[in-house]
Design a protein around this motif. Structure first.
Motif, PDB file in Angstrom:
ATOM      1  N   VAL A   8     -10.583  42.378  23.835  1.00  0.00           N
ATOM      2  CA  VAL A   8     -10.230  41.610  24.447  1.00  0.00           C
ATOM      3  C   VAL A   8      -8.218  42.019  25.223  1.00  0.00           C
ATOM      4  CG1 VAL A   8      -9.651  39.923  26.763  1.00  0.00           C
ATOM      5  CG2 VAL A   8     -11.345  40.682  26.144  1.00  0.00           C
ATOM      6  N   GLU A   9      -7.842  43.208  24.852  1.00  0.00           N
ATOM      7  CA  GLU A   9      -6.237  42.981  24.452  1.00  0.00           C
ATOM      8  C   GLU A   9      -5.744  42.014  26.045  1.00  0.00           C
ATOM      9  OE1 GLU A   9      -5.630  46.518  22.001  1.00  0.00           O
ATOM     10  OE2 GLU A   9      -6.721  46.654  23.799  1.00  0.00           O
ATOM     11  N   PHE A  10      -4.737  41.012  25.324  1.00  0.00           N
ATOM     12  CA  PHE A  10      -3.960  40.406  26.648  1.00  0.00           C
ATOM     13  C   PHE A  10      -2.878  40.916  25.890  1.00  0.00           C
ATOM     14  CE2 PHE A  10      -1.386  37.134  28.050  1.00  0.00           C
ATOM     15  CZ  PHE A  10      -1.428  37.512  29.255  1.00  0.00           C
ATOM     16  N   PHE A  11      -1.707  41.663  27.643  1.00  0.00           N
ATOM     17  CA  PHE A  11      -0.098  42.668  26.807  1.00  0.00           C
ATOM     18  C   PHE A  11       0.428  41.328  27.250  1.00  0.00           C
ATOM     19  CE2 PHE A  11      -0.387  46.248  24.420  1.00  0.00           C
ATOM     20  CZ  PHE A  11      -1.493  46.170  24.739  1.00  0.00           C
ATOM     21  N   TYR A  12       1.251  40.422  27.063  1.00  0.00           N
ATOM     22  CA  TYR A  12       2.814  39.650  27.740  1.00  0.00           C
ATOM     23  C   TYR A  12       4.135  39.370  27.513  1.00  0.00           C
ATOM     24  CZ  TYR A  12       2.083  36.659  23.847  1.00  0.00           C
ATOM     25  OH  TYR A  12       1.865  36.231  22.469  1.00  0.00           O
ATOM     26  N   ASP A  13       4.784  39.418  28.080  1.00  0.00           N
ATOM     27  CA  ASP A  13       6.209  39.172  27.699  1.00  0.00           C
ATOM     28  C   ASP A  13       5.888  37.702  28.734  1.00  0.00           C
ATOM     29  OD1 ASP A  13       9.111  39.002  27.939  1.00  0.00           O
ATOM     30  OD2 ASP A  13       9.020  40.790  27.589  1.00  0.00           O
ATOM     31  N   ALA A  42       3.781  41.816  24.076  1.00  0.00           N
ATOM     32  CA  ALA A  42       5.071  43.254  24.223  1.00  0.00           C
ATOM     33  C   ALA A  42       6.267  42.820  25.341  1.00  0.00           C
ATOM     34  CB  ALA A  42       4.551  44.079  24.810  1.00  0.00           C
ATOM     35  N   TYR A  43       6.764  43.291  25.053  1.00  0.00           N
ATOM     36  CA  TYR A  43       8.195  43.825  25.602  1.00  0.00           C
ATOM     37  C   TYR A  43       8.724  44.346  27.905  1.00  0.00           C
ATOM     38  CZ  TYR A  43      13.525  43.883  27.403  1.00  0.00           C
ATOM     39  OH  TYR A  43      14.825  43.978  27.536  1.00  0.00           O
ATOM     40  N   THR A  96      14.196  38.496  27.470  1.00  0.00           N
ATOM     41  CA  THR A  96      13.844  37.569  26.579  1.00  0.00           C
ATOM     42  C   THR A  96      13.347  38.625  25.223  1.00  0.00           C
ATOM     43  OG1 THR A  96      11.884  38.667  27.677  1.00  0.00           O
ATOM     44  CG2 THR A  96      11.859  36.050  28.090  1.00  0.00           C
ATOM     45  N   LEU A  97      14.743  39.248  25.187  1.00  0.00           N
ATOM     46  CA  LEU A  97      14.111  40.492  23.876  1.00  0.00           C
ATOM     47  C   LEU A  97      14.051  39.887  22.348  1.00  0.00           C
ATOM     48  CD1 LEU A  97      13.684  43.531  23.194  1.00  0.00           C
ATOM     49  CD2 LEU A  97      16.795  43.594  23.255  1.00  0.00           C
ATOM     50  N   ASN A  98      14.821  39.004  22.554  1.00  0.00           N
ATOM     51  CA  ASN A  98      15.015  37.793  21.198  1.00  0.00           C
ATOM     52  C   ASN A  98      13.136  37.103  21.206  1.00  0.00           C
ATOM     53  OD1 ASN A  98      17.277  39.199  20.219  1.00  0.00           O
ATOM     54  ND2 ASN A  98      18.125  37.105  21.290  1.00  0.00           N
ATOM     55  N   ALA A  99      13.442  36.923  22.244  1.00  0.00           N
ATOM     56  CA  ALA A  99      12.007  35.602  22.157  1.00  0.00           C
ATOM     57  C   ALA A  99      11.118  36.524  21.942  1.00  0.00           C
ATOM     58  CB  ALA A  99      12.252  34.939  23.225  1.00  0.00           C
ATOM     59  N   MET A 100      10.690  38.064  22.040  1.00  0.00           N
ATOM     60  CA  MET A 100       9.181  38.886  21.900  1.00  0.00           C
ATOM     61  C   MET A 100       9.509  39.074  20.342  1.00  0.00           C
ATOM     62  SD  MET A 100       7.576  37.640  24.135  1.00  0.00           S
ATOM     63  CE  MET A 100       6.357  38.445  23.944  1.00  0.00           C
ATOM     64  N   ARG A 101      10.685  39.796  20.003  1.00  0.00           N
ATOM     65  CA  ARG A 101      10.844  39.942  18.485  1.00  0.00           C
ATOM     66  C   ARG A 101      10.508  38.880  17.487  1.00  0.00           C
ATOM     67  NH1 ARG A 101      16.303  42.744  19.300  1.00  0.00           N
ATOM     68  NH2 ARG A 101      15.389  45.252  19.232  1.00  0.00           N
ATOM     69  N   PHE A 102      11.203  37.330  17.568  1.00  0.00           N
ATOM     70  CA  PHE A 102      10.350  36.415  17.353  1.00  0.00           C
ATOM     71  C   PHE A 102       9.080  36.183  17.754  1.00  0.00           C
ATOM     72  CE2 PHE A 102      10.049  31.640  17.328  1.00  0.00           C
ATOM     73  CZ  PHE A 102      10.732  31.322  16.344  1.00  0.00           C
TER      74      PHE A 102
END
Ligand code: GSH
Length: 229
Positions: A8-13, A42-43, A96-102
């Motif tokens: 099960v793959e969970f894509f989120y931001d 993901a973004y 949340t670009l920086n946060a999701m890169r983090f």
């Protein structure tokens, strides 16, 4: 007969409050259902852009509905969600670009398993969707990482990594993976069942998901079932 183990793959931001709900439910069920849960940070901005969708919060009537709905889902799922004082600034201006890169850098560093990705994501969700705190500045990300159990030196390394081209590319490629499944919003869950990908959008599809993977949905708290389905 026991069902076979499903991936099960969970894509989120972490910009997405509904993703927080689904994330907590999947964390509660990951050792109850016979699944291998894989977090896919993901973004959402990239998904909106790539799919030609627009954030529901941009449509005034939807925004109004969601404000009330989020209050209800928070109570139902037992997740302490309190919208930030300026939702537009937090979601769309700061983002949340920086946060999701983090988070992507944490995942890269962790390699085996998802424990740190889980804890760091939760701490970031708490900041933006519970305590109205920043998630864009290095100091904010460090604070979340410390709470998640990472050391100051590990965090220094992760912050540097999060600004690197390979991590930017990794976040793009995971976002593209979601788009390749024709994703248009988060949370987005892909269940691999008998060689087929079953796709679910939203935190309100668990009953159906359970049915598709041959498991039981007993409500948002599997340790205190509310339903005997
Ligand atoms: N009904 C879904 C749920 O209860 O979880 C709503 C989920 C939702 O609105 N997700 C937002 C989104 O990406 C992000 S927080 N929406 C895309 C859309 O509604 O087209």
């Amino acid at each position: 007969m026991a069902s076979s183990r499903k991936m099960v793959e969970f894509f989120y931001d972490i910009v997405s409050p509904y993703s927080w709900m689904a994330f907590e439910v999947l964390c509660r069920y990951k050792n109850v259902w016979n699944i291998d849960l894989k977090f896919k940070p993901a973004y959402l901005g990239g998904v909106m852009h790539g799919s030609g969708n627009r954030p529901p919060g941009m449509v005034p009537n939807k925004f109004h509905y969601m404000t009330k709905d989020l209050e209800r889902v928070s109570g139902y799922f037992g997740v302490p969600l309190y919208p930030p004082s300026d939702v537009f600034e937090a979601m769309f201006e700061k983002g949340t670009l920086n946060a999701m890169r983090f988070v992507t850098a944490v995942a890269e560093k962790e390699k085996e398993g998802d424990v740190l990705v889980e804890r760091v994501s939760r701490e970031l969700w708490k900041r933006i969707w519970s305590t109205d705190q920043d998630v864009t500045q290095p100091a904010s990300l460090t604070e979340a990482g410390l709470k998640a159990g990472l050391s100051a030196s590990e965090l220094e390394e992760i912050l540097t990594l999060s600004k690197s081209q390979p991590i930017k590319d990794k976040l793009k490629s995971v976002t593209q993976e979601a788009l390749d499944y024709q994703c248009f919003g988060f949370p987005f869950t892909v269940c691999h069942v008998n060689g087929k990908a079953e796709l679910f959008f939203g935190s309100d599809r668990f009953e159906l998901m359970a049915h598709c993977i041959g498991e039981k949905w007993v409500g948002p708290h599997p340790d205190k079932p509310t339903s005997k389905m």
